[in-house]
Design a protein around this motif. Structure first.
Motif, PDB file in Angstrom:
ATOM      1  N   GLN A 243    -116.618   4.838  80.850  1.00 58.45           N
ATOM      2  CA  GLN A 243    -115.229   5.232  81.071  1.00 58.45           C
ATOM      3  C   GLN A 243    -114.794   4.756  82.462  1.00 58.45           C
ATOM      4  N   SER A 244    -113.519   4.510  82.614  1.00 56.99           N
ATOM      5  CA  SER A 244    -112.939   4.150  83.919  1.00 56.99           C
ATOM      6  C   SER A 244    -113.553   2.895  84.521  1.00 56.99           C
TER       7      SER A 244
ATOM      8  N   SER B  73    -112.482  -0.579  85.408  1.00 58.41           N
ATOM      9  CA  SER B  73    -111.205  -1.271  85.545  1.00 58.41           C
ATOM     10  C   SER B  73    -111.255  -2.720  85.081  1.00 58.41           C
TER      11      SER B  73
ATOM     12  N   GLU C 267    -112.279  -3.855  79.209  1.00 61.61           N
ATOM     13  CA  GLU C 267    -111.642  -3.023  78.180  1.00 61.61           C
ATOM     14  C   GLU C 267    -112.010  -3.535  76.793  1.00 61.61           C
TER      15      GLU C 267
ATOM     16  N   LEU D 222    -110.062  -3.653  73.953  1.00 61.34           N
ATOM     17  CA  LEU D 222    -108.650  -3.470  73.656  1.00 61.34           C
ATOM     18  C   LEU D 222    -108.424  -3.026  72.216  1.00 61.34           C
ATOM     19  N   ASP D 223    -109.218  -3.567  71.305  1.00 61.01           N
ATOM     20  CA  ASP D 223    -109.070  -3.251  69.890  1.00 61.01           C
ATOM     21  C   ASP D 223    -110.290  -3.814  69.169  1.00 61.01           C
TER      22      ASP D 223
ATOM     23  N   GLU E 214    -111.403  -8.040  73.529  1.00 60.69           N
ATOM     24  CA  GLU E 214    -111.881  -7.480  74.793  1.00 60.69           C
ATOM     25  C   GLU E 214    -111.226  -8.159  75.986  1.00 60.69           C
TER      26      GLU E 214
ATOM     27  N   LYS F   6    -115.310   2.341  73.761  1.00 59.74           N
ATOM     28  CA  LYS F   6    -114.134   3.055  73.273  1.00 59.74           C
ATOM     29  C   LYS F   6    -112.894   2.193  73.463  1.00 59.74           C
ATOM     30  N   GLU F   7    -112.101   2.061  72.418  1.00 57.61           N
ATOM     31  CA  GLU F   7    -110.857   1.306  72.501  1.00 57.61           C
ATOM     32  C   GLU F   7    -109.921   1.920  73.533  1.00 57.61           C
ATOM     33  N   SER F   8    -109.188   1.058  74.240  1.00 55.19           N
ATOM     34  CA  SER F   8    -108.202   1.559  75.201  1.00 55.19           C
ATOM     35  C   SER F   8    -106.834   1.735  74.559  1.00 55.19           C
ATOM     36  N   ASN F   9    -106.691   1.402  73.271  1.00 53.32           N
ATOM     37  CA  ASN F   9    -105.407   1.579  72.585  1.00 53.32           C
ATOM     38  C   ASN F   9    -105.255   3.037  72.145  1.00 53.32           C
TER      39      ASN F   9
ATOM     40  N   GLY G 167    -108.061   4.843  70.099  1.00 52.22           N
ATOM     41  CA  GLY G 167    -109.228   5.266  70.862  1.00 52.22           C
ATOM     42  C   GLY G 167    -110.503   5.378  70.046  1.00 52.22           C
TER      43      GLY G 167
END
Length: 312
Positions: free
Chosen positions: A22-23, A25, A28, A30-31, A39, A286-289, A292
């Motif tokens: 998590q976190s 930066s 990601e 993304l999906d 990604e 984990k997806e950032s969209n 999730g």
């Protein structure tokens, strides 16, 4: 965090957990969907195949088209190539906390980092920090060295073993990039099983162990590695080089027909009589969209010397 003691009843207390970073930066998920991941690594977006993503994507098609590169798998099981859509360097840097490392497109879909392993880098550092003595770590199948550097960055002495000269060179470059070139790390091109057998004969021991064996692989002299055939033998020899007062052991398995229960009993035999805790489960992304969703990537089992109920 849920902890398990090796002597607990597996039928009632062996409850796998799911861990994901998590976190972060600069990375990601993304999906994902239709057998692929979308990604972001730093400022670059890529698409890579992933058989676990059997559902439909959550983001619109335009997001999947706004990429810099995609990996095209070959019709056969192995192989493939990268296709560049927008300008993207062959190599670029990203970081996780104090670790800096190179990413690179090559003949594989892998870019030099498994992002989900960030949860293990953090955990390894926690174990070393909480241990009252110097920690010597053995990292087998160490790849580009991020677990090694996570351990070395907080004072551990690390022996890093991988069969690939390219991976070792890459790992040493990551060490320099992270400003850790003066840390005590031995970089060795060797067959994991043969190396540990020699260490056992020499009477060398380690307080920490990191094992990330592939499903199939070859050593530098053509030695064949098969997960199910050789993992029991490897763990038995690792037991012989484990310090009488160990700190931690973490075992990860990718792309194998196994379960967290399999991993539990494998590591339980290795740590028999040591007390401490075993925890098992899956590492994921984990997806950032907004959906999730979690994308499972690998199984893990890990042991720590900490007594049940103690906080790290």
């Amino acid at each position: 965090m849920i902890y398990f003691h090796p002597k607990m009843n597996a039928k009632t207390d062996l409850e796998p957990q799911l861990l994901y970073p998590q976190s972060w930066s600069e990375y990601e998920l993304l999906d994902c969907g239709n057998g692929y991941r979308l990604e972001r690594f730093g400022v670059f977006r890529v698409i890579r195949p992933d058989a676990e993503a059997i559902w439909a994507p959550a983001l619109p098609e335009r997001e999947w088209k706004a990429i810099h590169a995609r990996y095209i798998p070959a019709p056969e099981e192995n192989g493939g190539h990268w296709e560049k859509i927008k300008p993207i360097p062959e190599r670029w840097q990203i970081h996780y906390k104090d670790l800096r490392f190179w990413l690179q497109m090559g003949g594989s879909k892998h870019l030099g980092v498994f992002p989900e392993q960030a949860v293990q880098w953090d955990w390894i550092q926690e174990q070393i920090k909480a241990f009252a003595k110097p920690v010597r770590v053995l990292n087998l199948f160490g790849y580009t060295g991020l677990s090694t550097l996570a351990a070395a960055s907080i004072g551990a002495s690390v022996t890093h073993v991988d069969a690939s000269r390219k991976a070792i060179t890459w790992a040493r470059e990551n060490q320099i990039l992270s400003g850790l070139e003066n840390k005590p790390v031995r970089w060795l091109i060797d067959d994991a099983l043969k190396f540990v057998q020699r260490e056992a004969r020499r009477g060398v021991t380690y307080e920490g162990m990191i094992l990330d064996p592939p499903k199939f692989g070859r050593g530098p002299k053509g030695e064949v590695w098969e997960f199910y055939k050789l993992l029991p033998e490897l763990l038995q020899v690792c037991q012989a080089v484990l310090s009488p007062q160990p700190c931690f052991v973490v075992l990860t398995a990718y792309a194998v027909k196994a379960s967290p229960i399999t991993m539990y009993y494998a590591i339980e035999d290795m740590l028999k009589g040591k007390g401490g805790h075993i925890e098992v489960g899956e590492v994921a992304l984990k997806e950032s969209n907004p959906r999730g969703r979690l994308l499972a990537t690998a199984l893990f089992a890990r042991w720590t010397y900490q007594k049940r109920g103690e906080e790290l």
